[in-house]
Design a protein around this motif. Structure first.
Motif, mmCIF file in Angstrom:
data_model
loop_
_atom_site.group_PDB
_atom_site.id
_atom_site.type_symbol
_atom_site.label_atom_id
_atom_site.label_comp_id
_atom_site.label_asym_id
_atom_site.label_seq_id
_atom_site.Cartn_x
_atom_site.Cartn_y
_atom_site.Cartn_z
ATOM 1 N N ILE B 81 -9.033 0.570 8.208
ATOM 2 C CA ILE B 81 -7.773 -0.103 8.558
ATOM 3 C C ILE B 81 -7.398 -1.101 7.464
ATOM 4 C CG2 ILE B 81 -6.740 -1.791 10.111
ATOM 5 C CD1 ILE B 81 -8.155 -0.479 12.404
ATOM 6 N N VAL B 82 -8.388 -1.907 7.038
ATOM 7 C CA VAL B 82 -8.093 -2.947 6.050
ATOM 8 C C VAL B 82 -7.719 -2.325 4.708
ATOM 9 C CG1 VAL B 82 -9.042 -4.956 4.932
ATOM 10 C CG2 VAL B 82 -9.603 -4.514 7.279
ATOM 11 N N VAL B 83 -8.466 -1.280 4.302
ATOM 12 C CA VAL B 83 -8.126 -0.599 3.057
ATOM 13 C C VAL B 83 -6.737 0.029 3.164
ATOM 14 C CG1 VAL B 83 -8.765 1.331 1.589
ATOM 15 C CG2 VAL B 83 -10.502 -0.228 2.377
ATOM 16 N N VAL B 85 -4.152 -1.046 4.828
ATOM 17 C CA VAL B 85 -3.100 -2.038 4.618
ATOM 18 C C VAL B 85 -2.984 -2.411 3.148
ATOM 19 C CG1 VAL B 85 -2.452 -4.416 5.088
ATOM 20 C CG2 VAL B 85 -3.068 -2.932 6.938
ATOM 21 N N ALA B 86 -4.138 -2.459 2.443
ATOM 22 C CA ALA B 86 -4.087 -2.768 1.009
ATOM 23 C C ALA B 86 -3.290 -1.701 0.265
ATOM 24 C CB ALA B 86 -5.503 -2.874 0.457
ATOM 25 N N THR B 87 -3.534 -0.414 0.600
ATOM 26 C CA THR B 87 -2.790 0.635 -0.096
ATOM 27 C C THR B 87 -1.320 0.612 0.278
ATOM 28 O OG1 THR B 87 -3.545 2.137 1.604
ATOM 29 C CG2 THR B 87 -4.707 2.205 -0.466
ATOM 30 N N THR B 88 -1.025 0.269 1.567
ATOM 31 C CA THR B 88 0.379 0.159 1.967
ATOM 32 C C THR B 88 1.079 -0.910 1.130
ATOM 33 O OG1 THR B 88 -0.245 0.729 4.212
ATOM 34 C CG2 THR B 88 1.912 -0.262 3.905
ATOM 35 N N ALA B 89 0.407 -2.059 0.946
ATOM 36 C CA ALA B 89 1.010 -3.139 0.159
ATOM 37 C C ALA B 89 1.281 -2.674 -1.259
ATOM 38 C CB ALA B 89 0.085 -4.348 0.160
#
Lengths: 184, 117
Positions: B81-83, B85-89
């Motif tokens: 999940i955290v990764v 969001v990083a790729t989405t950003a």
């Protein structure tokens, strides 16, 4: 009790399907982003119903809040308030590809063990070890925490590296000297 | 519990198909990112469904013996999940950059602009 769990499970999955379908049909970006927020929150609720409370926390905090805020900021930075146009040619191709994906995955899940089966291979490998021994080895009652921070600590370190890299990338992209947008 | 079989997985497949449809059919780059995120969430749901044990509870140890769900998929998905969001950003930052270079976030307009020059 089990029956109630199942009802919650299938209701939430139904909501998810409806939301995803609506997102695919809407041609307003703002609406799509807000619906995506709802979608993430529904996913978080589903994780609670499936006993994954830590994942639900993270999904609600990170998936729902931060991702939606990022998308809203992207909307305002790109100033895209216009409606999204649809092109039929694209849509037919997309339907074909997603049906192909669906068929391939359907073949793949045919021999999956039954849902919630305690004797499924996934639940027999290392999970019993973590459940029985992690408290005496690590001393944290929450098994997910002890696996995340101790047994798989390097995994989490790698995650931090990924986030750091993504952060550098975002800063580099947003502060880069840009040529003027082409006006023609 | 046995009677419902693998219905969860069927619904996850439907979600993945819808998400892939959004990614391919949308001409707007932000909508493509939304589609990618939906695909990602459906993979998460697939993993968490695998870890569910019938009649189990969340894997937080109790004093008395109890049935717990499998904690391992939870750990993997927490990381994912955290990764995600990083790729989405990163993807959204790329879109902002594309917008400042081409003045549009429509993939085919960008393509035409590249071909014209």
């Amino acid at each position: 009790m089990i029956a109630i769990e199942l009802v919650v499970n299938f209701t939430l999955l139904g909501f998810l399907l409806v939301t995803a379908l609506y997102i695919s049909q809407t041609n307003r970006l703002f609406r799509a982003v807000m619906l995506f927020g709802i979608y993430s929150l529904l996913t978080a609720s589903l994780f609670v119903a499936l006993d994954a409370v830590d994942v639900a926390f993270t999904e609600a905090a990170v998936g729902t809040c931060i991702a939606t805020i990022l998308m809203l900021s992207a909307l305002s930075l790109t100033g895209s308030r216009k409606e999204v146009r649809f092109r039929r040619k694209n849509a037919t191709f997309a339907v074909c590809v997603s049906i192909a994906l669906g068929v391939a995955l359907a073949i793949g899940i045919m021999d999956m063990p039954q849902f919630a089966d305690p004797n499924a291979p996934a639940n027999l490998h290392v999970a019993p070890y973590y459940l029985q021994d992690s408290y005496s080895e690590i001393g944290i009652p929450n098994v997910v925490t002890s696996v995340l921070a101790s047994y798989r600590g390097y995994d989490t370190l790698g995650e931090v590296v990924v986030i750091f890299t993504a952060g550098i990338g975002v800063i580099a992209l947003l502060t880069a000297r840009t040529s003027k947008p082409k006006e023609d | 519990m046995e009677s419902i079989g693998i219905v969860n997985y069927w619904i996850v497949i439907a979600l993945m198909m819808i998400a892939l449809y959004i990614v391919i059919s949308a001409n707007n780059l932000i909508k493509k990112i939304i589609g990618l995120n939906i695909f990602q969430s459906s993979v998460f749901i697939l993993y968490i469904s695998i870890g569910k044990v019938g009649g189990g509870t969340a894997p937080i140890l109790l004093k008395e013996p109890a049935v717990y769900s499998n904690p391992l998929p939870h750990v993997l998905i927490l990381t994912a999940i955290v990764v995600g969001v990083a790729t989405t950003a990163l993807g959204l930052a790329l879109i902002v950059r594309i917008r400042s270079a081409f003045g549009t976030i429509d993939d085919q307009d960008v393509q035409q602009d590249i071909e014209r020059n």
